[in-house]
Design an enzyme around this catalytic site. Structure first.
Site, PDB file in Angstrom:
ATOM      1  N   LYS A 274       2.965  -6.692   2.054  1.00  0.00           N
ATOM      2  CA  LYS A 274       2.777  -6.756   0.610  1.00  0.00           C
ATOM      3  C   LYS A 274       1.753  -5.684   0.240  1.00  0.00           C
ATOM      4  CE  LYS A 274       1.868 -10.072  -3.120  1.00  0.00           C
ATOM      5  NZ  LYS A 274       1.503 -11.483  -3.412  1.00  0.00           N
ATOM      6  N   ARG A 284       2.048  -9.655 -16.670  1.00  0.00           N
ATOM      7  CA  ARG A 284       0.712 -10.240 -16.622  1.00  0.00           C
ATOM      8  C   ARG A 284      -0.253  -9.447 -17.492  1.00  0.00           C
ATOM      9  NH1 ARG A 284       0.785 -10.966 -10.098  1.00  0.00           N
ATOM     10  NH2 ARG A 284       2.144 -12.779 -10.031  1.00  0.00           N
ATOM     11  N   GLU A 306       1.021  -6.217  10.804  1.00  0.00           N
ATOM     12  CA  GLU A 306       1.049  -7.470  10.048  1.00  0.00           C
ATOM     13  C   GLU A 306       2.336  -8.252  10.337  1.00  0.00           C
ATOM     14  OE1 GLU A 306      -1.051  -9.008   8.186  1.00  0.00           O
ATOM     15  OE2 GLU A 306      -2.535  -7.576   7.461  1.00  0.00           O
ATOM     16  N   LYS A 321       7.438  -6.021   0.240  1.00  0.00           N
ATOM     17  CA  LYS A 321       7.245  -5.941  -1.209  1.00  0.00           C
ATOM     18  C   LYS A 321       6.299  -4.792  -1.537  1.00  0.00           C
ATOM     19  CE  LYS A 321       5.515  -8.806  -5.051  1.00  0.00           C
ATOM     20  NZ  LYS A 321       4.940 -10.111  -5.432  1.00  0.00           N
TER      21      LYS A 321
END
Length: 405
Positions: A274, A284, A306, A321
């Site tokens: 991510k 947002r 990761e 992502k």
């Protein structure tokens, strides 16, 4: 400079100080082919004239040669052992040889929910809404199922009054997400429901973790809360819990917590890669610096590290992502693991395609489908995309196979 051919009567530019002032008595108009500069702004209508009825000889355009096929420019064709174009010469062959395909089963449909009854449009994401959890959500899920999309992901909009520094609302069994999961499972028992094990939606700070007084994100303390959230979601009936906060050790801790409560059947999709992307959060109002727990977009070896950690801790699916800027990472993980790979087409990616489509700068449907097929080509087994229903509708019309013909 380009020029254009006009046949009189026509308009020609007027140059300041050179307007017609004389009177030409007895002059007659004639046709004349004239090339003029089309970039002048002031124009007047005039006619070319003849004197004493004697026509001015106008130059005629040369006649066009009769059309014919181009003469060959070589005596012998190239002696090639392989001509790849032979396999592209018809639409049937191109369809037969298409290496990557996509179906509605590859899509996860992200849905925003809130505790009200009215569906609220998200201004920066045309076609997306915060859905009322009782009615609008159920109708949208039914619409998705009609075109073959049977996997959804829930994103809650929690009232500010329920948020706190330690995010207790996240593991309230009567909270928005558990109530919604129970409702959907009652109406659609075979629906696959993904839930987001996150902290920022329940945190008064908006961060993905508990924030210490000096601004440090507390890793282990936050994971303790996330484990309770995952159990609450699994108890409600979630099929897959998604560890989306990039905190160290979260996958192993959540796996152990689920197993200890008898939820061995519940899968974990980890947001293993991510990035701190500027493509997030189109809907947002707040922007936060999350660089201490999300990955630098410039790094690929860190992404692999990761992902390996998450796999070792018990992840069932690895998610990348954002998707389109990370096709190389999707391929990297596909080559390094046997686990399914997910790609998250984020809000910014969706909004850019939508905006360009609305402005008629691109063919929205074609660009949308190309973006999705490219994720599949890179190695994505699952695609989390706001285009899920729109793309699935096209696929149903194409006998559930999209061909680039």
């Amino acid at each position: 400079m380009a020029s254009f051919m006009f046949r009189s009567p026509f308009k020609i530019p007027v140059v300041e100080g050179f307007e017609q002032k004389k009177s030409y008595m007895g002059l007659k108009a004639t046709s004349f082919n004239v090339r003029i500069n089309p970039l002048r702004s002031r124009q007047v209508s005039v006619q070319l004239l003849t004197i004493d009825s004697t026509p001015v000889n106008a130059p005629e355009a040369p006649p066009l040669p009769p059309s014919k096929q181009a003469d060959p420019v070589i005596d012998q064709p190239l002696q090639l052992s392989r001509r790849a174009r032979r396999n592209r010469k018809s639409s049937t062959q191109r369809a037969a040889f298409q290496e990557t395909n996509i179906t509605p089963a590859n899509f996860i449909y992200p849905l925003f929910i809130h505790q009200g009854e009215v569906d609220i449009p998200i201004k920066t994401m045309p076609g997306c809404y915060r859905l009322g959890w009782r009615r609008g959500l159920v109708e949208e899920v039914a619409r998705a199922r009609d075109v073959g999309v049977n996997s959804i992901m829930l994103y809650p909009k929690v009232p500010d009054a329920l948020k706190s520094p330690t995010g207790e609302e996240g593991f309230n069994d009567n909270g928005l997400v558990p109530r919604t999961v129970r409702l959907l499972k009652d109406k659609f028992p075979d629906l696959v429901i993904y839930t987001d094990v996150n902290f920022d939606e329940y945190s008064s700070s908006g961060h993905g973790g508990i924030v210490r007084e000096d601004g440090v994100i507390l890793n282990d303390e936050t994971i303790h809360q996330l484990c309770k959230q995952a159990i609450s979601q699994a108890r409600a009936g979630a099929d897959v819990v998604c560890t989306s906060e990039m905190l160290d050790g979260r996958v192993g801790a959540v796996r152990a917590a689920l197993d200890s409560k008898g939820f061995q059947h519940v899968s974990i999709m980890s947001y293993s890669v991510k990035y701190t992307s500027s493509l997030y959060g189109r809907f947002r109002k707040v922007e936060l610096d999350k660089k201490t727990y999300q990955i630098n977009p410039a790094n690929s070896r860190e992404a692999l590290l990761e992902a390996r950690e998450d796999e070792a801790e018990g992840a069932d699916i690895l998610m990348v992502k954002p998707a389109l800027p990370s096709l190389d990472i999707i391929r990297l993980l596909k080559d390094k693991t046997l686990l399914p790979i997910g790609a998250c087409q984020v809000s910014g990616e969706y909004s850019m395609i939508k905006a360009a489509g609305l402005l008629k700068m691109i063919d929205e449907d074609k660009v949308m489908m190309e973006s999705l097929i490219c994720m599949r080509r890179a190695g994505a087994d699952l695609i989390l995309t706001y285009f899920a229903v729109q793309a699935a509708t096209i696929l149903c019309g194409e006998s559930k196979k999209f061909i680039f013909n």
